[in-house]
Design an enzyme around this catalytic site. Structure first.
Site, PDB file in Angstrom:
ATOM      1  N   LYS A   1     -11.479  18.012  19.054  1.00  0.00           N
ATOM      2  CA  LYS A   1     -10.170  17.664  19.639  1.00  0.00           C
ATOM      3  C   LYS A   1      -9.224  17.474  18.459  1.00  0.00           C
ATOM      4  O   LYS A   1      -9.177  16.412  17.836  1.00  0.00           O
ATOM      5  CB  LYS A   1     -10.306  16.361  20.448  1.00  0.00           C
ATOM      6  CG  LYS A   1      -9.357  16.238  21.621  1.00  0.00           C
ATOM      7  CD  LYS A   1      -7.905  16.253  21.271  1.00  0.00           C
ATOM      8  CE  LYS A   1      -7.416  14.917  20.764  1.00  0.00           C
ATOM      9  NZ  LYS A   1      -6.036  14.996  20.221  1.00  0.00           N
TER      10      LYS A   1
ATOM     11  N   GLU B   1     -13.567   7.683   9.558  1.00  0.00           N
ATOM     12  CA  GLU B   1     -12.734   7.667   8.345  1.00  0.00           C
ATOM     13  C   GLU B   1     -11.351   7.259   8.802  1.00  0.00           C
ATOM     14  O   GLU B   1     -10.681   7.985   9.533  1.00  0.00           O
ATOM     15  CB  GLU B   1     -12.742   9.043   7.698  1.00  0.00           C
ATOM     16  CG  GLU B   1     -14.114   9.371   7.150  1.00  0.00           C
ATOM     17  CD  GLU B   1     -14.263  10.781   6.641  1.00  0.00           C
ATOM     18  OE1 GLU B   1     -13.312  11.562   6.728  1.00  0.00           O
ATOM     19  OE2 GLU B   1     -15.361  11.099   6.169  1.00  0.00           O
TER      20      GLU B   1
ATOM     21  N   CYS C   1      -4.284   9.746   3.622  1.00  0.00           N
ATOM     22  CA  CYS C   1      -5.007   8.483   3.788  1.00  0.00           C
ATOM     23  C   CYS C   1      -5.306   7.835   2.449  1.00  0.00           C
ATOM     24  O   CYS C   1      -5.409   6.622   2.337  1.00  0.00           O
ATOM     25  CB  CYS C   1      -6.304   8.729   4.535  1.00  0.00           C
ATOM     26  SG  CYS C   1      -7.361   9.918   3.703  1.00  0.00           S
TER      27      CYS C   1
ATOM     28  N   GLU D   1      -0.575  -0.496   6.772  1.00  0.00           N
ATOM     29  CA  GLU D   1      -0.503   0.919   6.427  1.00  0.00           C
ATOM     30  C   GLU D   1       0.741   1.527   7.080  1.00  0.00           C
ATOM     31  O   GLU D   1       0.941   1.384   8.294  1.00  0.00           O
ATOM     32  CB  GLU D   1      -1.745   1.675   6.932  1.00  0.00           C
ATOM     33  CG  GLU D   1      -1.689   3.142   6.552  1.00  0.00           C
ATOM     34  CD  GLU D   1      -2.789   3.991   7.198  1.00  0.00           C
ATOM     35  OE1 GLU D   1      -2.979   3.892   8.430  1.00  0.00           O
ATOM     36  OE2 GLU D   1      -3.449   4.750   6.474  1.00  0.00           O
TER      37      GLU D   1
HETATM   38  P1  NAD Z   1      -4.567   8.779  15.301  1.00  0.00           P
HETATM   39  O1  NAD Z   1      -5.629   7.766  15.271  1.00  0.00           O
HETATM   40  O2  NAD Z   1      -3.312   8.478  16.013  1.00  0.00           O
HETATM   41  O3  NAD Z   1      -5.094  10.136  15.933  1.00  0.00           O
HETATM   42  C1  NAD Z   1      -6.239  10.800  15.428  1.00  0.00           C
HETATM   43  C2  NAD Z   1      -6.869  11.602  16.537  1.00  0.00           C
HETATM   44  O4  NAD Z   1      -7.388  10.705  17.523  1.00  0.00           O
HETATM   45  C3  NAD Z   1      -5.910  12.530  17.258  1.00  0.00           C
HETATM   46  O5  NAD Z   1      -6.570  13.736  17.537  1.00  0.00           O
HETATM   47  C4  NAD Z   1      -5.604  11.755  18.539  1.00  0.00           C
HETATM   48  O6  NAD Z   1      -5.203  12.556  19.616  1.00  0.00           O
HETATM   49  C5  NAD Z   1      -6.947  11.111  18.807  1.00  0.00           C
HETATM   50  N1  NAD Z   1      -6.917   9.920  19.659  1.00  0.00           N
HETATM   51  C6  NAD Z   1      -5.953   8.982  19.752  1.00  0.00           C
HETATM   52  N2  NAD Z   1      -6.328   8.014  20.625  1.00  0.00           N
HETATM   53  C7  NAD Z   1      -7.565   8.343  21.090  1.00  0.00           C
HETATM   54  C8  NAD Z   1      -8.477   7.753  22.006  1.00  0.00           C
HETATM   55  N3  NAD Z   1      -8.209   6.601  22.616  1.00  0.00           N
HETATM   56  N4  NAD Z   1      -9.653   8.389  22.240  1.00  0.00           N
HETATM   57  C9  NAD Z   1      -9.956   9.536  21.610  1.00  0.00           C
HETATM   58  N5  NAD Z   1      -9.118  10.152  20.738  1.00  0.00           N
HETATM   59  C10 NAD Z   1      -7.943   9.566  20.470  1.00  0.00           C
HETATM   60  O7  NAD Z   1      -4.276   9.155  13.769  1.00  0.00           O
HETATM   61  P2  NAD Z   1      -3.177  10.144  13.202  1.00  0.00           P
HETATM   62  O8  NAD Z   1      -1.837   9.508  13.396  1.00  0.00           O
HETATM   63  O9  NAD Z   1      -3.440  11.505  13.737  1.00  0.00           O
HETATM   64  O10 NAD Z   1      -3.541  10.159  11.647  1.00  0.00           O
HETATM   65  C11 NAD Z   1      -3.067   9.224  10.730  1.00  0.00           C
HETATM   66  C12 NAD Z   1      -4.104   8.151  10.479  1.00  0.00           C
HETATM   67  O11 NAD Z   1      -5.321   8.757  10.059  1.00  0.00           O
HETATM   68  C13 NAD Z   1      -3.755   7.176   9.365  1.00  0.00           C
HETATM   69  O12 NAD Z   1      -4.130   5.882   9.745  1.00  0.00           O
HETATM   70  C14 NAD Z   1      -4.613   7.637   8.200  1.00  0.00           C
HETATM   71  O13 NAD Z   1      -4.910   6.653   7.248  1.00  0.00           O
HETATM   72  C15 NAD Z   1      -5.831   8.092   8.907  1.00  0.00           C
HETATM   73  N6  NAD Z   1      -6.572   9.051   8.070  1.00  0.00           N
HETATM   74  C16 NAD Z   1      -7.724   8.620   7.488  1.00  0.00           C
HETATM   75  C17 NAD Z   1      -8.428   9.497   6.669  1.00  0.00           C
HETATM   76  C18 NAD Z   1      -9.686   9.072   5.977  1.00  0.00           C
HETATM   77  O14 NAD Z   1     -10.391   9.952   5.482  1.00  0.00           O
HETATM   78  N7  NAD Z   1      -9.999   7.810   5.917  1.00  0.00           N
HETATM   79  C19 NAD Z   1      -7.962  10.798   6.478  1.00  0.00           C
HETATM   80  C20 NAD Z   1      -6.784  11.178   7.094  1.00  0.00           C
HETATM   81  C21 NAD Z   1      -6.100  10.294   7.908  1.00  0.00           C
HETATM   82  O1  6OD Z   2     -11.055  16.378   0.848  1.00  0.00           O
HETATM   83  C1  6OD Z   2     -11.268  15.170   0.716  1.00  0.00           C
HETATM   84  O2  6OD Z   2     -11.857  14.708  -0.222  1.00  0.00           O
HETATM   85  C2  6OD Z   2     -10.715  14.238   1.713  1.00  0.00           C
HETATM   86  N1  6OD Z   2     -11.572  13.487   2.365  1.00  0.00           N
HETATM   87  C3  6OD Z   2      -9.418  14.186   1.922  1.00  0.00           C
HETATM   88  C4  6OD Z   2      -8.776  13.246   2.759  1.00  0.00           C
HETATM   89  C5  6OD Z   2      -7.455  13.321   2.926  1.00  0.00           C
HETATM   90  C6  6OD Z   2      -6.774  12.352   3.737  1.00  0.00           C
HETATM   91  O3  6OD Z   2      -5.631  12.431   4.051  1.00  0.00           O
END
Ligand code: NAD
Ligand code: 6OD
Length: 486
Positions: A178, A254, A288, A390
């Protein structure tokens, strides 16, 4: 305008209810694609297709045969490199160099690296003594976990989605993905790649839609999904964990971060400014691993703030393919409003705005985009909202510090634990500090430089579990112990 459908059992399908939603360009605000929204019945069909593939043709392949196919997936992504770059730019609005040099190549690499990992997995075995002296042989088999639900975010869509799909398939699982509703294009293209190279039907499925009461929730709640891997906000992870509790299904998360960048006075100054600049503002701060809290040792504080301000004020806003553009928009109007609300909050709480703080002037054609200025603050207390929460935007707060011990405490003063950068030329200090910061990854004199074979994940509210290299096997496989009495 593009039409994007769900990809179920090897076919692009408009969905049982034929519901659709619009994908809007972050650069201009124009609708650029019409996306099929998967309903409960579509998600069910996708999960059942994944289950059938698991028990059928895919499940019968040897690891070597899977490895060959995954190599072909990587090669086909490389062959269609320009299509992927174009789709990811359309989805995210980010400059082409980020797509060309990081997001798409790393996406292809995710299939190759995990194919290599699976080729070399050893089998654990022990010879046990028994009272009759004959002994027993114990050995462990690694088997796929089953149908994996993959929920991915919008900030580095292809890289982050394939970072899960690659190891899941290498380990012999099947997936239902998804993708974020904001960035559906590359997940659909990957469906074309899967068909082209002959990945059996049902192994890779994509259901589009939103989170709650939509495809995301339908997928995580589906009882035939054996495990869920998720990247996104910590709050969303909490909701998914509740869904996964039904059936005690495994999760790998993550999630968010509030990462510190620590600059000691003995650092290579220019390298530190460049590194903090990239980590705070690359992808318009939507990374992130990005730095939103910067701690600079007092003797170089003023000079550092000025140097970072000058770089932030020199960014070139614009559409991805415009000459010289190195800075794109935020993903959506909603996210722009969220980040701007933090910009207002910082001022309310007494920040000195070193630069930015609002929306830049843009040419007429780009007025509908989600533009925002890179923003730097100083002067806030350690419990100010923008220092704790954040934001996921192009902004950072810079604060001076006086000792190693003090800055370790400051860096750890957060409910998150994803990453840190430490800038110093003192090797002993680098080791000392890195060992004491409670995060999944610490970079010394670098940022976003990570071998895909190393463990990746967060501590505290930044995540559960580690993925990367052999660490991914812990989540994507089960071990079965077999004991043979000799
Ligand atoms: P989000 O949590 O809003 O959405 C992520 C995904 O989850 C989307 O596909 C969304 O449709 C889905 N989703 C939302 N609510 C849901 C539910 N109740 N059940 C199932 N699926 C659901 O995040 P975003 O805004 O897309 O991304 C930004 C966030 O992601 C930031 O907090 C960022 O730090 C985090 N992030 C973390 C990493 C990492 O590796 N730690 C990497 C990239 C982004
Ligand atoms: O490729 C990577 O090492 C990794 N996990 C990237 C994450 C990016 C987050 O925005």
């Amino acid at each position: 305008m593009r039409t994007v459908n769900n990809f179920i059992n090897g076919e692009f399908q408009p969905g049982v209810d034929q519901r659709r939603f619009d994908k809007v360009s972050p650069v201009s605000g124009e609708v650029i694609a019409s996306i099929a929204e998967a309903g409960k019945a579509d998600v069910d069909q996708a999960v059942r297709a994944a289950k059938t593939a698991l028990d059928g043709e895919w499940g019968l392949l040897s690891p070597e045969q899977r490895v060959e196919l995954l190599y072909e997936v990587a090669d086909e992504i490389t062959h269609r490199f320009e299509d992927f770059v174009e789709a990811e730019m359309a989805d995210t609005g980010q400059p082409s160099h980020v797509m060309r040099h990081v997001f798409i190549p790393r996406g292809a690499a995710n299939f190759k690296v995990f194919a290599d990992v699976i080729k070399n997995v050893p089998t654990e075995s022990f010879m046990t003594t028994t009272p009759d002296g004959a002994g027993a042989l114990n050995y462990a088999l690694r088997v796929p976990k089953g149908v994996i639900g993959v929920i991915s975010p919008w900030n580095a869509p292809f890289l982050l989605m394939t970072w899960k799909v690659g190891p899941a398939l290498a380990c012999g699982n099947t997936v239902v993905v998804k993708p974020s509703e904001e960035t559906p294009l590359t997940a659909a293209l990957l469906g074309e790649v899967m068909n082209k190279v002959g990945i059996p039907k049902g192994v890779y499925n994509v259901v589009n839609g939103f989170g709650p009461e939509s495809a995301g929730a339908y997928l995580t709640e589906h009882p035939m999904v054996d495990a869920i891997t998720f990247t996104g906000e910590t709050r969303t992870g909490t909701a998914i964990m509740k869904a996964a509790a039904e059936g005690t299904r495994d999760v790998s998360f993550e999630m968010g971060g509030k990462n510190a960048g620590i600059v000691f006075a003995d650092a290579d100054f220019d390298a530190a400014v460049d590194g903090i600049f990239r980590s705070a503002f690359l992808n318009s701060g939507q990374v992130c691993l990005g730095t939103e809290r910067v701690y600079v040792e007092r003797p170089i504080f003023e000079k550092f703030v000025l140097a970072l301000k000058q770089k932030a004020e020199a960014v070139n806003y614009g559409a991805p393919l415009e000459q010289g553009v190195n800075y794109g928009p935020l993903i959506s109007k909603e996210h722009q409003e969220k980040v701007l609300s933090y910009y207002r909050k910082a001022v309310e709480e007494g920040a000195t705005v070193v630069t930015g703080g609002g929306v830049p002037q843009m040419p007429e054609a780009l007025l509908g985009g989600n533009w925002i200025q890179p923003t730097i603050w100083t002067g806030l207390s350690d419990d100010a909202t923008v220092v704790r929460e954040e934001i996921f935007g192009p902004c950072c707060h810079i604060r001076p510090f006086d000792s190693e011990q003090e800055v370790i405490g400051l860096a750890n003063n957060t409910e998150y634990g994803l990453s840190t950068t430490v800038w110093t030329t003192n090797l002993s200090r680098a080791h000392r500090v890195a060992a004491k910061i409670d995060v999944g990854i610490t970079w010394v004199n670098s940022w976003f430089l990570r071998d895909l074979r190393t463990p990746f994940g967060g501590t505290k509210q930044s995540g559960i579990g580690r993925e990367g290299g052999v660490h991914s096997l812990e989540f994507y496989t089960e071990t079965r112990n077999i004991c043979i009495k000799l």
